[in-house]
Design a protein around this motif. Sequence first.
Motif, short mmCIF file in Angstrom:
data_model
loop_
_atom_site.label_atom_id
_atom_site.label_comp_id
_atom_site.label_asym_id
_atom_site.label_seq_id
_atom_site.Cartn_x
_atom_site.Cartn_y
_atom_site.Cartn_z
N VAL A 78 0.88 -1.23 -0.01
CA VAL A 78 0.06 -0.11 0.11
C VAL A 78 0.95 1.30 0.10
CG1 VAL A 78 -1.94 1.13 1.29
CG2 VAL A 78 -1.80 -1.01 1.01
N THR A 79 1.89 1.23 0.82
CA THR A 79 2.80 2.32 0.89
C THR A 79 3.53 2.74 -0.55
OG1 THR A 79 3.16 1.91 3.17
CG2 THR A 79 4.80 3.45 2.18
N ALA A 80 3.98 1.57 -1.17
CA ALA A 80 4.47 1.76 -2.52
C ALA A 80 3.55 2.25 -3.27
CB ALA A 80 4.96 0.17 -2.84
N GLN A 131 11.81 -4.59 5.66
CA GLN A 131 11.79 -3.37 6.33
C GLN A 131 12.86 -2.50 5.89
OE1 GLN A 131 9.24 -2.38 8.35
NE2 GLN A 131 10.22 -0.32 8.71
N LEU A 132 13.96 -3.11 5.31
CA LEU A 132 15.27 -2.24 4.66
C LEU A 132 14.82 -2.04 3.49
CD1 LEU A 132 18.15 -4.39 6.31
CD2 LEU A 132 17.33 -2.20 6.98
N GLU A 133 14.20 -3.00 2.69
CA GLU A 133 13.93 -2.68 1.38
C GLU A 133 12.99 -1.39 1.30
OE1 GLU A 133 12.45 -6.26 -0.39
OE2 GLU A 133 14.66 -6.95 -0.74
N MET A 137 13.29 2.22 -0.31
CA MET A 137 12.39 2.76 -1.36
C MET A 137 11.78 4.02 -0.86
SD MET A 137 10.10 -0.42 -3.06
CE MET A 137 9.77 -0.99 -1.23
N LEU A 138 11.49 3.93 0.33
CA LEU A 138 11.01 5.42 0.91
C LEU A 138 12.05 6.54 1.06
CD1 LEU A 138 9.03 4.27 4.10
CD2 LEU A 138 7.93 4.63 2.05
N ARG A 139 13.16 6.15 1.33
CA ARG A 139 14.50 7.00 1.10
C ARG A 139 14.76 7.44 -0.22
NH1 ARG A 139 17.33 4.36 3.88
NH2 ARG A 139 18.44 3.16 2.55
N HIS A 142 11.81 9.65 -1.15
CA HIS A 142 11.96 11.09 -0.56
C HIS A 142 13.05 11.62 -1.35
CE1 HIS A 142 12.01 13.99 2.74
NE2 HIS A 142 13.28 13.77 2.92
N GLU A 143 14.25 11.11 -1.49
CA GLU A 143 15.26 11.87 -2.20
C GLU A 143 14.90 12.46 -3.38
OE1 GLU A 143 18.40 9.07 -2.29
OE2 GLU A 143 18.94 9.18 -0.25
N ARG A 144 13.97 11.54 -4.16
CA ARG A 144 13.41 11.79 -5.72
C ARG A 144 12.69 12.96 -5.38
NH1 ARG A 144 9.17 11.15 -8.69
NH2 ARG A 144 8.16 10.05 -7.17
N GLN A 145 11.79 12.99 -4.54
CA GLN A 145 10.75 14.08 -4.11
C GLN A 145 11.55 15.42 -3.62
OE1 GLN A 145 7.73 14.29 -4.72
NE2 GLN A 145 7.25 12.34 -5.00
#
Length: 372
Positions: A78-80, A131-133, A137-139, A142-145
């Motif tokens: 869902v988050t992805a 969790q690391l993946e 992905m979130l990082r 976030h970097e892309r944003q």
Amino acid sequence: MNTSPTHKRKGGFLSQVFTLRRRNKNMHLTPYVQDPAADATPPTPPPKDYNRAFTRRPFLGDEYINEKPLLFDLELSVTAQQVLPHPPAQPIPFLRQIPPRVPVKTHSPPTTPLTPEERARRRLAAQRKTQLEKEAMLREEHERQERRKREKEDQERREREEEEKRKAALQEELRAAALRKARMEREEREIEERQLHEIRERKQLEKERRLQHTKEVERWRAEQLQRAESQCSEKVEERRRSAEGRRVRIARLNEEVFSSKADKMVGWVSVQAPDMLAWKRRYYKFEMGHAESKMLLYGNPREVVKPLDVLPLDGRIDSLAEWYEGFEELEAIPHSFAVRFVDGVEWRMYADSAEEKDRLLVLLSEAAGIIL
């Protein structure tokens, strides 16, 4: 013939992926060649191996397949889906190929079952990896944003700088245009003031010149009037003296002209007829008679048979006038005079000398019966 028992597949998305990878690896094994003779009557296993003939070796991921799907798997998906913009997920094709038959080793060593601690450890490792993946992905998202935000801010900053530069250039152009306009207006105003000053000076000079000219004209008129008055008085005096002298001469000539001598009745005179502009020199001759007196004009003394002009004089002459009696054009001609007839005709004449003029006037007055 496939004798492998059918397993009921359970678990999440990662468990199915691991299962597919394991099956793809088993596809490279040596395929089973079906032998009808061998398959017809399978050999009877020994009693001690009967229970182990169809015993399947446990798969390392079976405990994950049989376990209940973890909660973080759903949250990760869902988050992805919320964070990463990706095309709609397509269903993973499920391979239903029958794996090749592998002969069962009857003497394979027994598989040691996993302990609960090992399963918990592996479960935690899988959760940690997931969790690391997820964090990676979130990082990355976030970097892309952040990168997109920085790029957008840089673009907006460049646009603002360009807009400020354009506004500054426009303001500079407007200021330069205003300065040019003010300078042109000032120059035009100075030129106009200079022209007005020149016009005023020119008008003042013209006025002074007109006043000076008016004074000079008035002075000249006064001088001319004074000169004319003096000349008039001189002319009047001269006319008076001339008239007195002419009366004296006429009184003396009366006795000479009307004597018995006939040569006093002829002579030369220049005449201008009323219908002619040119002067004609004529030889004149007077005929004095009781019935009619007249003046005959000839071209020369040798042709006296037929006169060119005949002027009747008896009672026809109104007056004998000098140039100052209305014939100013005769002023420049010496010894000139005019003869006015009663019918309005005017003849102009001039003699060769003053004595000849006086004699001609005496003859005309005597023939016409007028008093000089």
